[in-house]
Each structure stands twice: as structure tokens, then as C-alpha cells.
Write a protein that holds these residues in place. Structure first.
Motif, PDB file in Angstrom:
ATOM      1  N   ASP B 336       0.703  -1.112   0.078  1.00  0.00           N
ATOM      2  CA  ASP B 336       0.032   0.006   0.046  1.00  0.00           C
ATOM      3  C   ASP B 336       0.925   1.271  -0.015  1.00  0.00           C
ATOM      4  O   ASP B 336       0.670   1.945  -0.721  1.00  0.00           O
ATOM      5  N   ASP B 340       1.229   3.605  -3.261  1.00  0.00           N
ATOM      6  CA  ASP B 340       1.104   5.103  -2.820  1.00  0.00           C
ATOM      7  C   ASP B 340       1.764   6.209  -3.104  1.00  0.00           C
ATOM      8  O   ASP B 340       1.741   7.189  -3.831  1.00  0.00           O
ATOM      9  N   GLU B 346      -5.773   7.978  -8.108  1.00  0.00           N
ATOM     10  CA  GLU B 346      -6.385   6.904  -6.895  1.00  0.00           C
ATOM     11  C   GLU B 346      -6.840   5.891  -7.580  1.00  0.00           C
ATOM     12  O   GLU B 346      -6.816   4.631  -7.123  1.00  0.00           O
ATOM     13  N   ARG B 349      -4.258   3.387  -8.273  1.00  0.00           N
ATOM     14  CA  ARG B 349      -3.849   2.743  -7.232  1.00  0.00           C
ATOM     15  C   ARG B 349      -4.744   1.706  -6.663  1.00  0.00           C
ATOM     16  O   ARG B 349      -4.311   0.621  -6.257  1.00  0.00           O
ATOM     17  N   HIS B 354      -4.758  -1.777  -1.883  1.00  0.00           N
ATOM     18  CA  HIS B 354      -6.005  -1.412  -1.179  1.00  0.00           C
ATOM     19  C   HIS B 354      -7.248  -2.492  -1.349  1.00  0.00           C
ATOM     20  O   HIS B 354      -6.694  -3.662  -1.557  1.00  0.00           O
TER      21      HIS B 354
END
Ligand SMILES: Nc1nc2c(ncn2[C@@H]2O[C@H](COP(=O)(O)OP(=O)(O)O)[C@@H](O)[C@H]2O)c(=O)[nH]1
Lengths: 103, 656
Positions: B336, B340, B346, B349, B354
Motif C-alpha cells: 500500500d 501510494d 487514486e 492505485r 487497497h
């Protein structure tokens, strides 16, 4: 080999410990017949029934074969010996009379 | 391939290894080529043809290991595959592997191969077992009588391997005289000769062999001849029909003549020199045939093998360690953070990490939750397989499977289904009738939980034996009821049951290791892409807003079943991959009541099979059958879930 009359029956009617010679395989379909031949279940072969439940298990030559009741009924055998054992269904390894399976 | 080699180099010598199941073909193949294929103890393992290239004696050999073949007049799909290979490729050498203890029933195939025109050598294998049975095999005498090169072997010990290589490389003693073939009787020979004279087509087998196969009523061969011989067909058909008539028709006399000759050769070549010494394995093997011994042993196998080892060790200890320690504590937080740091967007990612990322979810489920369970199951299955225990179990359960339209043979795919339903669906090929294959495929899709599901169900219901029993009972009832009903609906006759029971052999660690790793590699190659694809599908589904729509629909189904809405996620994932969904349930478990867990477990177990299994169902059974199966499975699963939730509610267990 002691023979008490020529009793022709089916493998399904044999009792554990008995031996018999296959005289015919009467399959309704050709395919089933050929498969049984391939397992060594041909006329002239000697079978010895080991157990009758839950499936029929027998030796033919040095092969052990299991079949269901329907298949056992289409295999016609000439009975060669009846066991003296008073307890059918139980095979005694220390039987005084060895079962002659080899031909 | 021959075309690849330049004209200067002679093409590879093509060798096909043939023989009944369980005689040691795979072992010989492994020894000749140095490559491994699945070696095992029950009929029907080498479903696909394995090939390998190797040089020795100054020449290159291309060796093929064929599926088990009892007779050239074939019956099963596997046998047809083996015969088709022989007909299409016409190998330079056919190596017939036979079991020394059962020469009389294996030599008929040798005769058929010779009749078909192949250059045949015979490997009399399992000499070690024959010796233990008090038999002495006279290999030279057999070579003399058969008129073929014969090598005695104990292939697992490497005995005889050099002899086989030598013969194939052109060395070894030349057998005198022509190879032995049966003389058929006066009723058969004229018909065979007449039919043979009518054949003009190219079959890859000699005309004599084609004629004999047709006279024996081999449907595939007859169809081939009908297409090839055009104008001569009516006359050929007349001869074939004639061969089926009379009280002792020609079609029976042909195999009988071959068996009679085989028996006389075997009687001459094999002598009894000592009384048979029943080994411990044999005595134990005989005992296991008895229900009073076999069923308690089955209970022990299920308890220690499945419950303690797969459920406890695999789904418990291993999953715990890999999932909690490796992924949740170490790998995922690190992934993560790293991702990131690297990626701004977003959306991208979320694809990788996630909650639903390829790495943090797809990889984690595949490696940490599914792999340990499937892996431990494959170890248990390989042990049972290699020891010869499975056929003994098959004959014990034949009667139980009869009402489901199945025979004891179906036990092998059904049991394998407890490991991986996809692989099991492939193995239903070994069943003899189409009806049985369809019924087994249906039951695999409906009521056989795969090891990943089994592991997770055992995991979430662990410590609640009553709940586990309720789940087991519900699934068993549905399995039996649906199976019985399906057997009524699917037309056709009951499959006859007959099975060769191989001797009980101590499982060999090398075999267990190789078989388990081969299956794990197969599973991983098949499973990892689907898991990753499922992650991508989830990502896409969330991105496009499709998922919330499906989820709210499924949420309604859930509330109807008395389940919280989050469980709908599990169902959706389960659709993509059944075990994947089960693994999702694992995550939700702490927040659910016991009765909700039971309902969810039951529904999920019965729910549609995973994507991979569905694809295989279509491939193996055809689209109409696959669609019919899925349409039956879906409502059955939901109805069963609803029924269980009602029963639990009535029993006052709702809040339990
Ligand atoms: N005792 C003994 N076992 C053997 C021998 N050759 C093969 N086996 C075992 O017989 C089983 C079947 O062998 P496999 O090669 O899988 O047979 P296939 O079905 O013909 O390919 C395996 O468990 C082997 O380990 C041998 O020479 N002696």
C-alpha cells in the motif's frame, strides 16, 4: 478338482470362497462384453469369489476385479467347488483345503 | 517433428508406449525421456498424451506415452485417443508394456498390434511383484513363442530400462520367425478375408486389423469404413451384420480366439516356482475390501486427512501464518505504502492495492488462502491414489452412488472435486457413458465443495461443531435429492460397474511429491490468472458503477435469505470464482451470526461453479448441457439457502 455335478449358475449366485469356470458372458450390449473380456473374464477363465457385498469382488487369474450385481448376473459360471466352511461370507486364510486357483 | 529435421539428419525414431492402465507405462516413459508425467495407481490417470525427446545409441527418439488401452476394439474416450494416436502417427515402434502377473489377459492386445501391422516390442514389467507371487517368467521362451523382442523389467527399480533402449536402437537378439497371431476358426476366417478384400482406404492400421475390428462391431471403425469405402459399403455392411448373427456369432469368436492363444503362451512362459507369499500389503488390501473395515478406515481418512490435515493444518495453521503474518501484517501495508508513493491517481492505485487490488486481494487470496488448502488436499489425494486405496473405496460406495445414476467409478472425479472442481470436471472423461459424465458434472457443479470452499467453511464454522454438522447435513441432503432427481430426468441406462482392483502398494514419496507439485503447478497456472482477472473485473465493476447495481440486486436476495447485505459481495466474487467468494466469507465471518454463517455457507457451497469450471463444463459437455446444468444449479442453491434459513428460524436459532 472335485466336482459335484455340473451346476451352471451366474457369478451373482456364487458364494464367497467358491470357484467357478466362466462359460459365457451374456451382455445385452457388445461394448460391455468386450470390456469384461479385456479384464480377463473370458469363457474358460476360472474365477474365485472373494465377497458378494457391497460389490462382487473376485479374482480371475492374478487380477482382482469388482463388479456390481447387474454385471455379475450376466457372467455365467460352471461351479467347480463349494466351500466346506459353515460360515459363508467369511474367507478363512487358514483354510485346511487350499483353494486351487492356479490352472 | 520429422519435417523440421534437415535431409542430412535422419528423422527421429517415433516410439509409442501402449498398454493397460497401471502396468508402468508412465514409469517407462519417465525413464526413457527423463521427463515426468503423473504416475499413479488407478485406472485413467494419463488422460492426455505426454511426449518427450531423447537421444541414445546415436539416434534421436520421440517417445509418446498413450492413455490406457485394454484392446484395439476401444470403448472409452481415453482408449479412442490412444488408438487414434497409433492410427494417425503410425509410429516406428510400438512398445507394449504388460504386467508379468497377468500375461494371459494382456497378450491379446499384443496380437492385435501385430495384426495391425505395427513393429511391436513387449516389455514384461513388474517382475518383482511376479517373483513375490512365486512366479518365474521365461523371457526368452516368450520371445520365441511371440516372435517379438521381449524385455523383462521391474521399471520402478530401473531393471529392464537398458534392454528397452537397446532393442529400440536396433540391438538385441533378433527373434526367429514371424510374430505370432491367432488363427481364427472356420466360421471367422472367410468373413474376415472377404471384408479385408473389400477395403481400399488408408486407415493407419492393416486392412486385416480394420476388418477384424469391424466384425467385432467397433462403432468408430465401422463409421470410418462407411465413409472411406463408398460403393463397397453395402457389401461390407452385409458382412458385418452377418458377423453378429447366430448363437455363437463371429464377433465373439474373434476375442475368444485371441484370449485362448494368449493363455497358452502365458502358461508356457510363466511357471509357478513357489507358493504365493501374500504380502502385508495384499492382506491389508483384501481387508479394505470389506465394508466393516473399509468404512471405518474411510472415516479415519476423512477425519485425519481432510478434517485435521486439510482443514486444521492447511486451512488453519498455514492460512493463518501466510495470511495474517505474511500478507496482512507485512506485505500488504508495505505494498500500500509503496504503490501510494509511486502512483498519483487514486483509480490506478485501487487497481493494484487497497481493498480490492490485484496485489493485495488477488495475490493474497491465491497464495495465502487458497494455495495452502488446495496444496494440502493434493497431498492427501496423491497418497490415496498412489496406494491403490481409491479403487477399493469405489467398490464400497458403488451401491450408494447407484441411486444418483452413477457407478463406483465416479468416486474418483467426485473425490477429486473436493480438491478442485475444475480439475475434477476434466477427469469425468474417464467415465464410460455420456449420461454418467453429465450427471457427475452436474453434481460437481452443485454439491461438491472444492477444497478452498471446504477449508473456508471449516474455518468460519470452526469451534461450532453443530453449525458444521448443519451445513454438512444440508449439503448432503441437497446433493442426494438433486442427484436422484437428475438421474430420473437425464435419459439413458444405468452405467454398469466393473473395476480392476490394483494391489495395495506402499505410496512412494517420490510419486507423492511429483504428483502434488504437478497438480499445484497446473492449479497455479490456471488459478492465478483468473484471480488476477477477477480483481480487474471487480475494479472495472466499481469504476463503471455496474457493481453497485448488481450488488443491490444480490443484496435483495441476501435479505430474502435473512443475510446481511455485505454477504452479497461474497456471492458476486463467488460468481467470478467460487473459492474466491468463499475466501471473502472468511473476511466477513467475525461479524455474522452463526445461523447467517450456516445459510451463507450452504448457499455458497451449492452456488454456481467458478468461472474456470464453467468454461471447462462447456468445453467438455457442450454448451446445451452446460447451460442446462447451470440453470438447475442456480435456483437449487437459492432455494436450499432459503429453506435452511426458514428451518433455522423455526428452530429458534435465528440469533444464534
Ligand atoms: N512393484 C512394481 N511397481 C511398479 C513397477 N512399474 C510401475 N509400478 C507401479 O505401478 C503403478 C502404475 O504405474 P504407471 O506407470 O502409472 O502405470 P500406467 O498407468 O501404465 O502409466 C505405479 O504406482 C508404479 O509405481 C514395477 O516394475 N514394479
Amino acid at each position: 478338482m472335485p466336482m459335484r455335478g455340473r451346476v451352471v449358475t451366474t457369478l451373482a449366485a456364487m458364494r464367497p470362497g467358491e470357484t467357478g469356470e466362466i462359460v459365457a458372458v451374456e451382455s445385452p450390449d457388445q461394448a460391455g462384453c468386450r470390456r469384461l473380456f479385456a479384464l480377463g473374464l473370458v469363457p474358460g477363465a476360472v474365477v474365485a469369489l472373494v465377497q458378494a457385498f457391497p460389490s462382487f469382488v473376485f479374482t480371475v487369474g492374478r487380477t482382482t476385479v469388482a463388479v456390481d450385481a447387474e454385471t455379475a448376473r450376466i457372467i455365467k459360471v460352471l461351479l467347480l467347488s463349494r466351500p466346506r466352511s459353515p460360515r459363508p461370507g467369511f474367507r478363512q486364510t487358514s483354510s485346511p483345503r487350499p483353494r486351487s486357483r492356479e490352472t | 517433428m520429422p519435417h523440421v529435421a534437415g535431409p542430412a539428419r535422419p528423422a527421429a525414431v517415433r516410439v509409442a508406449i501402449v498398454g493397460c492402465p497401471n502396468v508402468g507405462k508412465s514409469v517407462l516413459f519417465g525413464r526413457l525421456t527423463g521427463r515426468y508425467v503423473s504416475v499413479s495407481n488407478y485406472p485413467g490417470t494419463t488422460v492426455e498424451v505426454a511426449r518427450g525427446l531423447r537421444r541414445w545409441g546415436g539416434r534421436t527418439f520421440e517417445v509418446a506415452d498413450t492413455p490406457g488401452l485394454y484392446s484395439l476394439a476401444c470403448l472409452t474416450e481415453e482408449e479412442r485417443a490412444a488408438r487414434r494416436l497409433l492410427m494417425d502417427e503410425v509410429p516406428d515402434w510400438v512398445v507394449h508394456v504388460v504386467d508379468a502377473k497377468n500375461l494371459d489377459r494382456m497378450l491379446p492386445l499384443t496380437f492385435s498390434l501385430v495384426e495391425a501391422g505395427f513393429r511391436v516390442m513387449v516389455v514384461v514389467n513388474m517382475l518383482d511383484e511376479a517373483r513375490a507371487a512365486g512366479l518365474e517368467v521365461d523371457v526368452d521362451l516368450l520371445a520365441d513363442r511371440l516372435g517379438l523382442p521381449v524385455v523383462g523389467a521391474s521399471l520402478v527399480r530401473g531393471e529392464g530400462e537398458a534392454g528397452v533402449r537397446e532393442v529400440l536402437a536396433g540391438g538385441g537378439a533378433r527373434p526367429p520367425g514371424p510374430p505370432l497371431v491367432p488363427d481364427y476358426d472356420r466360421a471367422t476366417e472367410p468373413v474376415a478375408a472377404a471384408l479385408e478384400a473389400l477395403l481400399r482406404g488408408w486407415y493407419g492400421l492393416s486392412p486385416r486389423s480394420v476388418a477384424l475390428l469391424c466384425l467385432q462391431g467397433d462403432p468408430e471403425m465401422i463409421e470410418l469404413v462407411r465413409r472411406e469405402e463408398g460403393p463397397r459399403w453395402p457389401e461390407i455392411r452385409r458382412l458385418i451384420e452377418e458377423a453378429g448373427r447366430g448363437p455363437r456369432p463371429v464377433r465373439y469368436r474373434i476375442p475368444l480366439a485371441a484370449h485362448a492363444l494368449a493363455r497358452s503362451v502365458a502358461a508356457a512362459g510363466v511357471r509357478r516356482i513357489a507358493p504365493p507369499q501374500p504380502s502385508a500389503g495384499q492382506l491389508l488390501g483384501d481387508l479394505l475390501l470389506r465394508p466393516l473395515v473399509g468404512l471405518p478406515v474411510l472415516a479415519l481418512v476423512v477425519y485425519f486427512g481432510l478434517y485435521r490435515f486439510v482443514g486444521g493444518f492447511g486451512a488453519g495453521t498455514l492460512v493463518e501464518t501466510l495470511d495474517r503474518v505474511l500478507f496482512l501484517d507485512l506485505l500488504n501495508p508495505w505494498l500500500d505504502r509503496t504503490v501510494d508513493g509511486l502512483i498519483r491517481s487514486e483509480v490506478w492505485r485501487d487497481l493494484l492495492v487497497h481493498e480490492y487490488g490485484i496485489l493485495t486481494l488477488g495475490l493474497r487470496y491465491a497464495v495465502a488462502i487458497v494455495l495452502p488448502v488446495v496444496g494440502t488436499f493434493f497431498v492427501v489425494f496423491a497418497l490415496l491414489e498412489d496406494s491403490g486405496y481409491l479403487p477399493r473405496l469405489a467398490l464400497l460406495v458403488d451401491r450408494l452412488l447407484k441411486p444418483l445414476g452413477l457407478s463406483g467409478r465416479a468416486l474418483i472425479p467426485l473425490a477429486l472435486g473436493l480438491g478442485c472442481g475444475t480439475m475434477a470436471t476434466l477427469v469425468t472423461r474417464t467415465l464410460e457413458t455420456r449420461r454418467e459424465r453429465v450427471l457427475a458434472t452436474f453434481l460437481l457443479a452443485l454439491g461438491i465443495p472444492c477444497s478452498a470452499q471446504l477449508g473456508v467453511v471449516m474455518g468460519v464454522l470452526a469451534g461450532r461443531p453443530l453449525a458444521l454438522a448443519a451445513w454438512g447435513a444440508a449439503v448432503t441432503v441437497v446433493f442426494t435429492a438433486a442427484g436422484t432427481l437428475a438421474a430420473r430426468i437425464v435419459p439413458g441406462r444405468a452405467a454398469p460397474f466393473f473395476l480392476e482392483v490394483p494391489p495395495l502398494r506402499p505410496p512412494r514419496p517420490v510419486n507423492i511429491w511429483r504428483k502434488t507439485t504437478a497438480r499445484m503447478v497446473w492449479y497455479f497456472r490456471e488459478v492465478l490468472p483468473v484471480f488476477l482477472a477477477a480483481s480487474i473485473a471487480i475494479w472495472l465493476g466499481r469504476l463503471t458503477g455496474l457493481f453497485p447495481v448488481i450488488l443491490s440486486g444480490l443484496g435483495r436476495v441476501c435479505s430474502w435469505l435473512g443475510l446481511p447485505a455485505e454477504v452479497s459481495v461474497v456471492f458476486l466474487f463467488g460468481f467470478l470464482r467460487r473459492d474466491y467468494g468463499a475466501a471473502g466469507l472468511y473476511d466477513l465471518a467475525p461479524g455474522l451470526s452463526t445461523s447467517a454463517l450456516i445459510v451463507a455457507s450452504v448457499t455458497l457451497t451449492l452456488f454456481v461453479p467458478c468461472l474456470a469450471q464453467t468454461v471447462l463444463m462447456v468445453r467438455e459437455r457442450g454448451l446445451p448441457a452446460a447451460v442446462a446444468i447451470l440453470t438447475a444449479v442456480f435456483p437449487t442453491a437459492l432455494a436450499a439457502g432459503w429453506f435452511v434459513s426458514r428451518v433455522l428460524a423455526m428452530a429458534g436459532a435465528a440469533g444464534w
